[in-house]
Write an enzyme that holds these catalytic residues in place. Structure first.
Site, PDB file in Angstrom:
ATOM      1  N   ASN A 138       0.839  -1.203   0.000  1.00 18.94           N
ATOM      2  CA  ASN A 138       0.000   0.000   0.000  1.00 18.94           C
ATOM      3  C   ASN A 138       0.872   1.250   0.000  1.00 18.94           C
ATOM      4  O   ASN A 138       2.007   1.244   0.508  1.00 18.94           O
ATOM      5  CB  ASN A 138      -0.994  -0.006   1.171  1.00 18.94           C
ATOM      6  CG  ASN A 138      -0.342  -0.077   2.532  1.00 18.94           C
ATOM      7  OD1 ASN A 138       0.757  -0.603   2.681  1.00 18.94           O
ATOM      8  ND2 ASN A 138      -1.021   0.436   3.538  1.00 18.94           N
ATOM      9  N   GLU A 185       0.237   5.290   0.841  1.00 20.06           N
ATOM     10  CA  GLU A 185      -0.711   6.304   1.311  1.00 20.06           C
ATOM     11  C   GLU A 185      -0.260   7.698   0.892  1.00 20.06           C
ATOM     12  O   GLU A 185       0.773   7.867   0.234  1.00 20.06           O
ATOM     13  CB  GLU A 185      -0.889   6.161   2.820  1.00 20.06           C
ATOM     14  CG  GLU A 185      -1.430   4.779   3.173  1.00 20.06           C
ATOM     15  CD  GLU A 185      -1.705   4.565   4.648  1.00 20.06           C
ATOM     16  OE1 GLU A 185      -1.287   5.401   5.480  1.00 20.06           O
ATOM     17  OE2 GLU A 185      -2.339   3.544   4.967  1.00 20.06           O
ATOM     18  N   CYS A 191      -4.305   0.618  -2.139  1.00 17.47           N
ATOM     19  CA  CYS A 191      -4.168  -0.649  -1.435  1.00 17.47           C
ATOM     20  C   CYS A 191      -3.025  -1.473  -2.047  1.00 17.47           C
ATOM     21  O   CYS A 191      -2.559  -1.195  -3.159  1.00 17.47           O
ATOM     22  CB  CYS A 191      -5.461  -1.450  -1.536  1.00 17.47           C
ATOM     23  SG  CYS A 191      -6.777  -0.880  -0.436  1.00 17.47           S
ATOM     24  N   GLU A 245      -3.248  -4.727  -2.918  1.00 11.55           N
ATOM     25  CA  GLU A 245      -3.703  -5.688  -3.943  1.00 11.55           C
ATOM     26  C   GLU A 245      -3.589  -5.154  -5.366  1.00 11.55           C
ATOM     27  O   GLU A 245      -3.084  -5.849  -6.256  1.00 11.55           O
ATOM     28  CB  GLU A 245      -5.145  -6.139  -3.647  1.00 11.55           C
ATOM     29  CG  GLU A 245      -5.306  -6.966  -2.373  1.00 11.55           C
ATOM     30  CD  GLU A 245      -5.582  -6.113  -1.140  1.00 11.55           C
ATOM     31  OE1 GLU A 245      -5.111  -4.963  -1.072  1.00 11.55           O
ATOM     32  OE2 GLU A 245      -6.286  -6.622  -0.245  1.00 11.55           O
ATOM     33  N   CYS A 267     -10.198  -5.544   1.626  1.00 13.92           N
ATOM     34  CA  CYS A 267     -11.331  -4.604   1.588  1.00 13.92           C
ATOM     35  C   CYS A 267     -12.267  -4.946   0.424  1.00 13.92           C
ATOM     36  O   CYS A 267     -11.922  -5.716  -0.475  1.00 13.92           O
ATOM     37  CB  CYS A 267     -10.836  -3.160   1.490  1.00 13.92           C
ATOM     38  SG  CYS A 267     -10.330  -2.652  -0.157  1.00 13.92           S
ATOM     39  N   CYS A 301     -11.017  -4.344  -3.128  1.00 13.93           N
ATOM     40  CA  CYS A 301      -9.966  -5.284  -3.540  1.00 13.93           C
ATOM     41  C   CYS A 301     -10.527  -6.682  -3.782  1.00 13.93           C
ATOM     42  O   CYS A 301      -9.993  -7.442  -4.591  1.00 13.93           O
ATOM     43  CB  CYS A 301      -8.838  -5.281  -2.527  1.00 13.93           C
ATOM     44  SG  CYS A 301      -7.869  -3.753  -2.650  1.00 13.93           S
TER      45      CYS A 301
END
Ligand code: THU
Length: 154
Positions: A53, A55, A64, A66, A103, A106
């Protein structure tokens, strides 16, 4: 590729996938949440791709792990990439395991490129043990583009 072509990973292959996800988590840029996530996918062609990930100070801009792993796979194998197995791993900045479940967005991302609904995604939720859950269980009724108008599929 049909669902029947799904080839569950051996224990060794699964360990390699987990190791790749853990390595990726250590590369994460988790400046806002402190949750360092690594994802690894094994392609139907037998290759492992990973991502972390990233940010951003402007919170909604973060990505994310994935999609980073999926992008690495598509970059290498092109649009025929299919996911045969996946691991999502998270830890704190000081390397302590952090419970994570992929999530919703994802789940959709993994589902679209998966070999089939039986593809296993492994993650530590609620932890500390890892569990393997099929994409069909994680995301029933996954969205698919349909060439036909609603109601015409008899
Ligand atoms: N995160 C992932 O990378 N994958 C998931 O499936 C769930 C959440 C990241 C997003 C954000 O950077 C951090 O975890 C905390 O939400």
């Amino acid at each position: 590729m049909a669902t029947d072509d799904l080839s569950p990973g051996t224990t060794a292959a699964r360990e390699a996938l987990l190791a790749a996800a853990r390595r990726a988590a250590r590369q994460a840029y988790a400046s806002r949440s402190g949750v360092h996530v690594g994802a690894a996918i094994r392609s139907a062609a037998g290759q492992i791709y990973s991502g972390c990930n990233v940010e951003n100070a402007a919170f909604p801009l973060g990505n994310c792990a994935e999609p980073a792993a999926i992008a690495a796979g598509v970059l290498a194998e092109g649009r025929d990439l299919r996911i045969a197995e996946a691991v999502v791993w998270a830890e704190t900045a000081d390397g302590k395991p952090f419970a994570i479940s992929p999530c919703g967005g994802c789940r959709q991302r993994l589902s679209e490129l998966a070999v089939g609904p039986g593809v296993l995604v492994h993650f530590a939720w609620p932890g500390p043990a890892m569990r393997g859950v099929t994409l069909g269980e994680l995301l029933p009724f996954a969205f698919r583009m349909s060439a036909r108008p609603a109601g015409s599929e008899t």
